[in-house]
Design a protein around this motif. Structure first.
Motif, PDB file in Angstrom:
ATOM      1  N   ARG A 109      49.570 -38.734  10.665  1.00  0.00           N
ATOM      2  CA  ARG A 109      49.746 -39.567   9.565  1.00  0.00           C
ATOM      3  C   ARG A 109      50.708 -39.244   8.903  1.00  0.00           C
ATOM      4  N   TYR A 145      45.777 -39.179  11.632  1.00  0.00           N
ATOM      5  CA  TYR A 145      45.214 -38.114  10.940  1.00  0.00           C
ATOM      6  C   TYR A 145      46.466 -37.213  10.517  1.00  0.00           C
ATOM      7  N   PRO A 198      37.071 -44.770  15.549  1.00  0.00           N
ATOM      8  CA  PRO A 198      36.965 -45.584  14.273  1.00  0.00           C
ATOM      9  C   PRO A 198      37.231 -44.660  13.181  1.00  0.00           C
ATOM     10  N   GLY A 199      36.963 -43.288  13.066  1.00  0.00           N
ATOM     11  CA  GLY A 199      37.382 -42.636  11.835  1.00  0.00           C
ATOM     12  C   GLY A 199      37.161 -41.147  12.218  1.00  0.00           C
ATOM     13  N   PRO A 200      37.342 -40.083  11.324  1.00  0.00           N
ATOM     14  CA  PRO A 200      36.958 -38.824  11.240  1.00  0.00           C
ATOM     15  C   PRO A 200      35.494 -38.577  11.813  1.00  0.00           C
ATOM     16  N   TYR A 202      52.022 -47.973  14.286  1.00  0.00           N
ATOM     17  CA  TYR A 202      50.588 -48.647  14.173  1.00  0.00           C
ATOM     18  C   TYR A 202      50.582 -49.549  13.228  1.00  0.00           C
ATOM     19  N   LYS A 243      44.154 -44.980  14.347  1.00  0.00           N
ATOM     20  CA  LYS A 243      43.911 -44.344  13.375  1.00  0.00           C
ATOM     21  C   LYS A 243      44.831 -42.862  13.600  1.00  0.00           C
ATOM     22  N   PRO A 271      41.398 -49.223  16.242  1.00  0.00           N
ATOM     23  CA  PRO A 271      41.641 -48.980  14.956  1.00  0.00           C
ATOM     24  C   PRO A 271      42.998 -48.069  14.786  1.00  0.00           C
ATOM     25  N   PHE A 306      43.213 -41.669  18.433  1.00  0.00           N
ATOM     26  CA  PHE A 306      43.477 -42.917  17.600  1.00  0.00           C
ATOM     27  C   PHE A 306      42.964 -44.217  17.866  1.00  0.00           C
ATOM     28  N   ASN A 307      41.947 -44.105  19.025  1.00  0.00           N
ATOM     29  CA  ASN A 307      41.135 -45.239  19.287  1.00  0.00           C
ATOM     30  C   ASN A 307      40.028 -45.207  18.890  1.00  0.00           C
ATOM     31  N   ARG A 320      53.419 -44.194  11.631  1.00  0.00           N
ATOM     32  CA  ARG A 320      52.799 -45.185  10.477  1.00  0.00           C
ATOM     33  C   ARG A 320      53.211 -46.434  10.615  1.00  0.00           C
TER      34      ARG A 320
END
Length: 183
Positions: free
Chosen positions: A155, A182, A126-128, A164, A180, A178, A123-124, A161
């Motif tokens: 997610r 998923y 930046p993305g997939p 965060y 994030k 970030p 989750f730290n 949700r």
């Protein structure tokens, strides 16, 4: 916002393990995840790699539970690795090696570890794309027949949700992360 922040820190303190209180990686959920992963990684006298080890709560807990074997902790933060090093007693310190490196470019040969673990970390990122790069590296350094173990924040979970989305209001430690989720 101040009242929410006070309530959050009071709950965080009450629900965190005593030895972890005040630490960046402390928290009820984080501890539950670490404990579950320790149970998934029985001691096989092999070497375990933890990617994103932070202050080392998982790594030191695993080594205490395992009895034998050794571990390598990798983190991108030298400060966190120094915190971990200072927290280890002599018995555990002899079974741990700490490496400051980016998890998407691990400085180890293929098939170096019997277990590769990454908890409370994705989750730290930046993305997939960053998650996939890290997973590829974890798979690369894991021996055939070994285990790669990680966790994702879901997610579809309304509580995650909400937590965060609002975290910036009550938790100063996450202001630059970030956070994030998923599927």
């Amino acid at each position: 916002a101040t009242m929410i922040k006070r309530f959050y820190y009071m709950l965080h303190r009450l629900l965190s393990r005593r030895a972890e209180r005040g630490s960046y990686s402390a928290g009820f959920l984080q501890a539950m995840i670490r404990d579950a992963v320790i149970r998934l990684c029985p001691d096989d006298a092999g070497q375990l790699l933890e990617v994103g080890c932070g202050e080392g709560f998982f790594l030191s807990g695993y080594l205490r539970a395992a009895g034998t074997g050794s571990g390598v902790g990798v983190d991108i933060s030298l400060d966190r690795l120094q915190q971990l090093d200072c927290s280890l007693d002599g018995r555990l310190r002899s079974r741990v090696r700490l490496v400051c490196a980016d998890g998407s470019a691990l400085p180890f040969a293929e098939a170096s570890f019997s277990r590769v673990v990454c908890v409370n970390t994705f989750f730290n990122l930046p993305g997939p794309d960053a998650v996939c790069a890290l997973l590829r590296e974890m798979q690369r350094v894991c021996r055939p027949g070994g285990k790669v173990v990680c966790d994702f924040r879901n997610r579809r979970n309304v509580l995650f949700r909400l937590k965060y989305a609002c975290a910036g209001w009550y938790d100063a430690t996450v202001k630059d992360l970030p956070l994030k989720l998923y599927d």
